[in-house]
Design a protein around this motif. Structure first.
Motif, PDB file in Angstrom:
ATOM      1  N   VAL A   1     -14.094  61.075  99.584  1.00 32.32           N
ATOM      2  CA  VAL A   1     -13.179  59.924  99.644  1.00 32.32           C
ATOM      3  C   VAL A   1     -12.113  60.019  98.556  1.00 32.32           C
ATOM      4  O   VAL A   1     -10.932  59.743  98.775  1.00 32.32           O
ATOM      5  N   ALA A   2     -12.535  60.433  97.347  1.00 30.72           N
ATOM      6  CA  ALA A   2     -11.619  60.459  96.198  1.00 30.72           C
ATOM      7  C   ALA A   2     -10.439  61.395  96.421  1.00 30.72           C
ATOM      8  O   ALA A   2      -9.365  61.199  95.832  1.00 30.72           O
ATOM      9  N   THR A   3     -10.607  62.423  97.271  1.00 32.88           N
ATOM     10  CA  THR A   3      -9.510  63.389  97.458  1.00 32.88           C
ATOM     11  C   THR A   3      -8.260  62.728  98.023  1.00 32.88           C
ATOM     12  O   THR A   3      -7.143  63.187  97.774  1.00 32.88           O
ATOM     13  N   LEU A   4      -8.425  61.642  98.772  1.00 36.99           N
ATOM     14  CA  LEU A   4      -7.281  60.991  99.431  1.00 36.99           C
ATOM     15  C   LEU A   4      -6.327  60.349  98.416  1.00 36.99           C
ATOM     16  O   LEU A   4      -5.140  60.724  98.354  1.00 36.99           O
ATOM     17  N   PRO A   5      -6.782  59.363  97.609  1.00 34.95           N
ATOM     18  CA  PRO A   5      -5.855  58.758  96.644  1.00 34.95           C
ATOM     19  C   PRO A   5      -5.466  59.705  95.523  1.00 34.95           C
ATOM     20  O   PRO A   5      -4.371  59.592  94.962  1.00 34.95           O
ATOM     21  N   VAL A   6      -6.356  60.643  95.187  1.00 31.10           N
ATOM     22  CA  VAL A   6      -6.056  61.591  94.098  1.00 31.10           C
ATOM     23  C   VAL A   6      -4.873  62.473  94.487  1.00 31.10           C
ATOM     24  O   VAL A   6      -3.937  62.665  93.706  1.00 31.10           O
ATOM     25  N   TYR A   7      -4.907  63.009  95.709  1.00 35.08           N
ATOM     26  CA  TYR A   7      -3.790  63.836  96.171  1.00 35.08           C
ATOM     27  C   TYR A   7      -2.499  63.027  96.197  1.00 35.08           C
ATOM     28  O   TYR A   7      -1.456  63.466  95.699  1.00 35.08           O
ATOM     29  N   LEU A   8      -2.568  61.835  96.773  1.00 33.81           N
ATOM     30  CA  LEU A   8      -1.368  61.000  96.895  1.00 33.81           C
ATOM     31  C   LEU A   8      -0.747  60.715  95.529  1.00 33.81           C
ATOM     32  O   LEU A   8       0.463  60.866  95.333  1.00 33.81           O
ATOM     33  N   ASN A   9      -1.557  60.308  94.569  1.00 32.09           N
ATOM     34  CA  ASN A   9      -1.031  59.961  93.246  1.00 32.09           C
ATOM     35  C   ASN A   9      -0.629  61.177  92.432  1.00 32.09           C
ATOM     36  O   ASN A   9       0.218  61.082  91.544  1.00 32.09           O
TER      37      ASN A   9
ATOM     38  N   ALA B   1     -14.350  55.372 107.934  1.00 33.33           N
ATOM     39  CA  ALA B   1     -14.861  54.561 106.815  1.00 33.33           C
ATOM     40  C   ALA B   1     -14.427  55.158 105.473  1.00 33.33           C
ATOM     41  O   ALA B   1     -14.146  54.427 104.517  1.00 33.33           O
ATOM     42  N   GLN B   2     -14.346  56.496 105.424  1.00 30.02           N
ATOM     43  CA  GLN B   2     -13.904  57.152 104.195  1.00 30.02           C
ATOM     44  C   GLN B   2     -12.403  56.948 103.966  1.00 30.02           C
ATOM     45  O   GLN B   2     -11.956  56.844 102.817  1.00 30.02           O
ATOM     46  N   LEU B   3     -11.638  56.890 105.056  1.00 32.67           N
ATOM     47  CA  LEU B   3     -10.205  56.603 104.921  1.00 32.67           C
ATOM     48  C   LEU B   3      -9.999  55.204 104.325  1.00 32.67           C
ATOM     49  O   LEU B   3      -9.122  55.006 103.475  1.00 32.67           O
ATOM     50  N   ILE B   4     -10.818  54.241 104.768  1.00 33.12           N
ATOM     51  CA  ILE B   4     -10.738  52.876 104.208  1.00 33.12           C
ATOM     52  C   ILE B   4     -11.055  52.919 102.721  1.00 33.12           C
ATOM     53  O   ILE B   4     -10.365  52.297 101.905  1.00 33.12           O
ATOM     54  N   GLY B   5     -12.104  53.684 102.360  1.00 32.96           N
ATOM     55  CA  GLY B   5     -12.448  53.834 100.939  1.00 32.96           C
ATOM     56  C   GLY B   5     -11.287  54.404 100.144  1.00 32.96           C
ATOM     57  O   GLY B   5     -10.996  53.952  99.029  1.00 32.96           O
ATOM     58  N   GLY B   6     -10.592  55.393 100.710  1.00 32.15           N
ATOM     59  CA  GLY B   6      -9.436  55.994 100.026  1.00 32.15           C
ATOM     60  C   GLY B   6      -8.314  55.000  99.810  1.00 32.15           C
ATOM     61  O   GLY B   6      -7.667  54.975  98.755  1.00 32.15           O
ATOM     62  N   LEU B   7      -8.060  54.146 100.809  1.00 32.17           N
ATOM     63  CA  LEU B   7      -7.016  53.117 100.692  1.00 32.17           C
ATOM     64  C   LEU B   7      -7.376  52.099  99.617  1.00 32.17           C
ATOM     65  O   LEU B   7      -6.504  51.648  98.853  1.00 32.17           O
TER      66      LEU B   7
ATOM     67  N   TYR C   1      -3.203  57.757  86.272  1.00 33.05           N
ATOM     68  CA  TYR C   1      -4.135  57.264  87.291  1.00 33.05           C
ATOM     69  C   TYR C   1      -5.499  57.899  87.100  1.00 33.05           C
ATOM     70  O   TYR C   1      -5.610  59.105  86.847  1.00 33.05           O
ATOM     71  N   ALA C   2      -6.541  57.095  87.199  1.00 34.84           N
ATOM     72  CA  ALA C   2      -7.908  57.599  87.083  1.00 34.84           C
ATOM     73  C   ALA C   2      -8.773  57.035  88.194  1.00 34.84           C
ATOM     74  O   ALA C   2      -8.674  55.855  88.533  1.00 34.84           O
ATOM     75  N   VAL C   3      -9.631  57.894  88.743  1.00 36.16           N
ATOM     76  CA  VAL C   3     -10.674  57.472  89.674  1.00 36.16           C
ATOM     77  C   VAL C   3     -12.002  57.695  88.958  1.00 36.16           C
ATOM     78  O   VAL C   3     -12.312  58.817  88.550  1.00 36.16           O
TER      79      VAL C   3
ATOM     80  N   GLY D   1      -0.217  63.655  86.472  1.00 31.71           N
ATOM     81  CA  GLY D   1      -1.603  63.999  86.161  1.00 31.71           C
ATOM     82  C   GLY D   1      -2.560  62.906  86.590  1.00 31.71           C
ATOM     83  O   GLY D   1      -2.360  61.741  86.268  1.00 31.71           O
ATOM     84  N   VAL D   2      -3.597  63.292  87.329  1.00 36.19           N
ATOM     85  CA  VAL D   2      -4.622  62.360  87.790  1.00 36.19           C
ATOM     86  C   VAL D   2      -5.971  62.800  87.233  1.00 36.19           C
ATOM     87  O   VAL D   2      -6.290  63.990  87.247  1.00 36.19           O
ATOM     88  N   HIS D   3      -6.748  61.844  86.728  1.00 36.02           N
ATOM     89  CA  HIS D   3      -8.060  62.149  86.157  1.00 36.02           C
ATOM     90  C   HIS D   3      -9.171  61.634  87.067  1.00 36.02           C
ATOM     91  O   HIS D   3      -9.110  60.498  87.540  1.00 36.02           O
ATOM     92  N   ILE D   4     -10.179  62.478  87.298  1.00 36.33           N
ATOM     93  CA  ILE D   4     -11.368  62.069  88.038  1.00 36.33           C
ATOM     94  C   ILE D   4     -12.537  62.124  87.067  1.00 36.33           C
ATOM     95  O   ILE D   4     -12.887  63.186  86.558  1.00 36.33           O
ATOM     96  N   ILE D   5     -13.120  60.958  86.791  1.00 33.48           N
ATOM     97  CA  ILE D   5     -14.144  60.845  85.755  1.00 33.48           C
ATOM     98  C   ILE D   5     -15.527  60.787  86.393  1.00 33.48           C
ATOM     99  O   ILE D   5     -15.772  59.957  87.273  1.00 33.48           O
ATOM    100  N   THR D   6     -16.429  61.661  85.943  1.00 37.41           N
ATOM    101  CA  THR D   6     -17.798  61.693  86.463  1.00 37.41           C
ATOM    102  C   THR D   6     -18.782  61.439  85.316  1.00 37.41           C
ATOM    103  O   THR D   6     -18.381  61.344  84.161  1.00 37.41           O
ATOM    104  N   VAL D   7     -20.099  61.369  85.657  1.00 36.74           N
ATOM    105  CA  VAL D   7     -21.082  60.974  84.652  1.00 36.74           C
ATOM    106  C   VAL D   7     -21.621  62.132  83.820  1.00 36.74           C
ATOM    107  O   VAL D   7     -22.213  61.911  82.769  1.00 36.74           O
ATOM    108  N   ASN D   8     -21.453  63.387  84.273  1.00 34.86           N
ATOM    109  CA  ASN D   8     -21.912  64.504  83.449  1.00 34.86           C
ATOM    110  C   ASN D   8     -21.115  65.765  83.756  1.00 34.86           C
ATOM    111  O   ASN D   8     -20.407  65.844  84.767  1.00 34.86           O
ATOM    112  N   ASP D   9     -21.238  66.753  82.863  1.00 34.90           N
ATOM    113  CA  ASP D   9     -20.477  67.999  82.979  1.00 34.90           C
ATOM    114  C   ASP D   9     -20.783  68.739  84.282  1.00 34.90           C
ATOM    115  O   ASP D   9     -19.896  69.326  84.899  1.00 34.90           O
TER     116      ASP D   9
END
Length: 949
Positions: A146-154, A121-127, A240-242, A160-168
């Motif tokens: 899940v995010a590690t899959l597309p982040v690594y690929l891109n 199910a996590q692989l589907i999320g990555g796709l 690319y950003a997740v 440069g790939v950015h992963i944006i979260t809600v707090n520090d």
């Protein structure tokens, strides 16, 4: 009906998308056995192999990709989505070469380095994320992994790939948690934190993968476009950003733009004066029901009142009587003159502050400061201020020190910031209810991913009571009942005040509990993580601890870290690792036993003490229970006094209660009632969507202007702008005097050569000899003048040596920044008053677009004229004192959770600009000139509008 039949035959759009993706899962799984046999070094070497294969495949399309990128930079925003889709298609051709094996490599690295293996199910999320869509995954399904899959690929492209979260805290936690996967595969990982220096930020952005919050990424973008040296910029182009918790960032926080502001020198006395007037005015608060009734009865709701407050629309306005009274109290004739209109604006803001903004609900007063409470998270937001004088009105109401109003120095909405990325995707537990907005604003489709294990959560119908006191009594009884069995309870509230009220009721009952008001992210994560323990009762604002799993029986890792810290053990220290591991092992065994005990009594029970205006926030609270196949249940308690019920159609339910003769404490519980509440929520969601859409429509006017100015700045910083444009700008500046003094309607012997040369000397401080340009046609004279001026200019630049090129850059940046700052101020003022155009049957947005365009054209012309004048008039000796426009200004960074960053007054960074000495400024030893005094240079303007800029 046709859609229903088609869905039954071919499935829903979501089902069809999942069916297509399921084929890829088999291919990914087929790579697992061979990759498992590789050594760590061989697995790491796969990254270099993947990069080479992608580069080889992309060579066939390299020219087309470069052409699309250039087109993307120049095209209007409306056309960009189509170009991005074409670009994504070309990139995917190269990615298709390695995608399945790359995903399998990430899964293998996760298994080896953090003991976590991706579920199917996590692989589907990555796709889904890689395809540029939003993956809706239930809480506890492992979105961080899940995010590690597309982040690594891109990241293999090296852009440069950015992963944006809600707090520090989450940005730092996720980097530490997932970092070993990327590092084991040979990629670098950085994280942006609020208190980092520019050098640390630059290093983090140079990494293959960068974690950070939306505020930090957005403010870094704005800051990069305020520097005067390319080396001071920290970000790379956006690839690319997740976005984690995508609904929170792209919907909730997108209500307000990111703003970097500086002080505007205005008196704060007016706020105190106006605040004293408000209690003397008689007001009326109206509900939707009042408006409907008045419409049918032909009643004027304002009759006999000085002001009307519409609680639903969150607005207030003065009546004719109210305006007359206000004028009398202030001592002015009316509120509709140029000099008095600001009073009307500030009175309305004061009315809103007194009637719509409540202490300990919308804000708290702490250490003599008004701190905003976020309505979605319940968190305090130091550094954020309401705009347009509202914050000052609240400060006056509370009798605390009023901070001066600010002027915008740089601003962008989160919508327009994230639309700059070539590829964008997101993940959350609750996106389906906002699917229309994601598609309309960002071009993102939502795909709901099935849970890894069946969801067995029980969702009870809402329990509705007449009064809030009855409702809270019922909530306490339900908590007590669960607590008696040992069942953990998580209670969601929508404000700090209600959390504390409920806490007080539980204390009287003698029920032990934790109260979490979401003030400290790290603490909230630890408390929420333990909310699934036996007999635990946790009260939290609805969004507190988001991003943290609630494990039934408790989270042994959090407990182990806490105990290790108390014993002086650092779990990151190799020497302490064995001691930490022993603690963790014993706690895991206890947590497993406690998990079974909690499952035996029904799992976590979630209680909502009020329905939120957005269904999505309610769903987030529900989603905290029933993770990974665990049992759980949820119920919402509602009263007719709750904001949602009070403002949207509680009359029918109240009437039903009266007819049934229901007594105090009795409850209505029926699916129909729950359905009617959800209909009310849909109406509010639609209303809020329209507000955000309108905000974006206004910002789109500024966005195109901002892009043009920022592109100009970037070209100048990269050394591509000034040298190419100066001759054209001189040519344009010469055209005016040439056409005026050598007019086409005059004979050649009537041309005013003395006037022409005098005008040239005024603008350029130099002019050719009359005899050298008199012979020949007007066009020939024009060419000779330009040649003379450019020869003099080139000689001046050459005389400066290596400083010459820097001199040109500094002048251009100085002029652009000064004009842009003034333009933002003018646009703020235009936006503030543009709504009044509606009274003249004109669309305020169209008027804003039209006038904003004209103002921008005037600014561009002003930049050219002023830059030419400065370039020719400033002496080389003066150029070494050029500093940046924004350097010495004390700046505030305004948006949720963005703190105030102060700079030393007058302390300039190396080679940064301050205002150019266009006119002789007063000597430091002279008497200090007031901001509103006439400027000593003799221009006739106020000092703040002249040499005091």
């Amino acid at each position: 009906m046709i859609n229903f039949i088609l869905q039954k035959i071919i499935g829903t759009q979501n089902e069809r998308a999942l069916k297509l993706l399921s084929r890829d899962i088999e291919r990914i799984n087929s790579f697992e056995p061979p990759l498992a046999k590789l050594t760590d070094q061989q697995l790491k070497a796969k990254t270099v192999e993947f990069k080479d294969r992608i580069a080889a495949r992309a060579k066939d399309y390299e020219a087309e990709i470069e052409e699309l990128l250039a087109e993307l930079a120049d095209t209007v925003p409306e056309e960009r989505q189509k170009l991005k889709e074409r670009l994504r298609g070309l990139r995917n051709i190269a990615f298709d070469e390695v995608i399945h094996e790359a995903f399998a490599a990430v899964r293998e690295a996760g298994r080896r380095n953090i003991s976590m293996r991706h579920f199917d199910a996590q692989l589907i999320g990555g796709l889904v994320l890689h395809s540029g869509r939003i993956a809706e995954m239930a809480t506890g399904e492992g979105k961080t992994l899940v995010a590690t899959l597309p982040v690594y690929l891109n990241a293999l492209l090296g852009k440069g790939v950015h992963i944006i979260t809600v707090n520090d805290y989450l940005a730092r936690r996720d980097r530490e948690w997932m970092g070993p996967i990327y590092e084991a595969l040979g990629l670098s990982v950085g994280v942006i934190q609020h208190d980092m220096s520019p050098e640390q930020r630059r290093f983090a952005y140079s990494c293959d993968i960068t974690y950070g919050t939306n505020n930090e990424f957005g403010f870094d973008y704005l800051r990069d476009n305020m520097v005067i040296d390319k080396d001071q910029m920290v970000q790379r182009p956006f690839y690319y950003a997740v976005v984690d918790e995508v609904d929170s960032i792209l919907i909730d926080e997108a209500r307000t733009p990111l703003i970097i502001s500086g002080p505007a020198e205005e008196s704060t006395d007016k706020y105190y004066i106006i605040d004293k007037i408000i209690p003397k005015l008689k007001g009326r608060i109206i509900l939707e029901k009042d408006e409907i009734d008045a419409k049918y009865r032909g009643e004027d709701l304002s009759q006999g009142y000085d002001y009307i407050v519409d609680e639903k629309a969150h607005t207030a306005h003065l009546t004719a009587d109210g305006e007359a009274k206000a004028c009398q109290f202030i001592g002015i004739d009316n509120l509709h003159e140029i000099d008095t209109m600001e009073y009307r604006h500030h009175i309305i803001q004061a009315l809103r502050a007194h009637n719509l903004y409540k202490r300990d609900v919308d804000y708290v007063v702490k250490d003599g400061e008004v701190l905003i409470v976020d309505e979605f998270t319940g968190r305090l937001m130091p550094g954020r201020r309401w705009s347009d004088g509202l914050h000052q009105a609240v400060e006056a109401k509370e009798g605390v020190k009023i901070e001066r109003e600010n002027q915008t120095l740089a601003t962008i909405t989160l919508q327009n910031y994230f639309k700059m990325y070539e590829r964008l995707s997101g993940m959350t537990g609750t996106a389906a209810t906002e699917a229309q907005e994601f598609k309309h604003i960002y071009g993102l489709d939502v795909v709901t991913i099935p849970t890894n294990r069946p969801l067995i959560r029980t969702t009870f119908s809402d329990a509705i009571y007449k009064t809030q006191n009855e409702k809270f009594s019922a909530v306490v009884e339900e908590i007590a009942e669960c607590n008696k069995k040992g069942r953990p309870v998580l209670v969601g509230t929508i404000s700090i005040a209600k959390s504390e009220h409920l806490s007080e009721l539980l204390k009287r009952k003698g029920i032990e509990h934790n109260v979490l008001n979401a003030k400290y992210h790290e603490m909230e994560a630890q408390i929420v993580a333990q909310a699934g323990r036996f007999k635990a009762v946790t009260i939290a604002t609805n969004m507190a601890g988001r991003g943290t799993d609630i494990l039934l029986g408790g989270n042994p890792e959090y407990m182990a870290k806490s105990i290790a810290s108390q014993q002086g053990l650092d779990y990151n220290n190799p020497e302490h690792r064995d001691g930490y591991r022993d603690i963790l092992t014993s706690l895991k065994a206890k947590a497993e036993k406690e998990h079974n005990d909690v499952v035996g009594v029904g799992g976590l029970h979630v209680i909502g003490t009020e329905r939120h205006e957005a269904r999505r926030i309610d769903n987030q609270l529900r989603g905290r229970t029933g993770r990974q196949g665990d049992p759980g249940s949820s119920r919402f308690f509602v009263s007719l006094g709750d904001d949602l019920m009070r403002l949207f159609g509680s009359d029918r339910i109240a009437g039903l209660m009266e007819k049934l003769g229901m007594e105090e404490g009795q409850v209505i519980e029926h699916p129909w009632v729950t359905k009617s509440i959800e209909i009310a929520q849909k109406r509010v969601e639609q209303h809020n969507f329209e507000i955000r859409k309108r905000l974006l429509e206004y910002d789109n006017v500024m966005n195109r202007q901002r892009e043009i100015i920022y592109n100009q700045r970037r070209e100048i910083l990269e050394g591509e702008g000034p040298g190419l444009d100066i001759e054209d700008m001189v040519s344009e500046a010469v055209d005016g005097p040439i056409n005026r003094y050598l007019a086409d309607n005059l004979r050649q012997d009537e041309w005013d050569w003395d006037g022409l040369l005098s005008a040239l000397r005024f603008t350029f401080s130099q002019a050719p000899e009359a005899d050298s340009v008199k012979s020949g046609s007007k066009e020939e004279a024009r060419e000779k003048v330009i040649q003379f001026l450019m020869a003099g200019y080139r000689a001046k630049i050459a005389s400066m040596g290596p400083w010459g090129e820097h001199f040109q850059k500094m002048v251009f940046l100085q002029v652009i920044d000064t004009k842009w700052k003034d333009h933002l101020y003018a646009m703020d003022n235009l936006r503030e008053g543009i709504g009044l155009r509606a009274y003249g049957q004109r669309d305020p947005l169209i008027e804003y677009q039209h006038e904003g365009y004209q103002m921008f054209q005037e600014m561009i012309a002003g930049i050219k004229n002023e830059a030419v004048e400065f370039l020719f008039k400033i002496r080389p000796a003066e150029t070494r004192q050029i500093k940046g426009v924004f350097t010495s200004l004390r700046q505030e960074f305004i948006h949720p959770e963005a703190g105030e960053i102060k700079q030393e007054q007058g302390q300039a960074l190396p080679s940064r600009p301050a205002p150019l000495p266009a006119k002789s400024a007063p000597h430091p030893a002279e008497k200090k000139v007031g901001r509103n005094d006439p400027c000593p240079c003799g221009s006739g303007k106020k000092y703040k509008r002249c040499c005091g800029k």
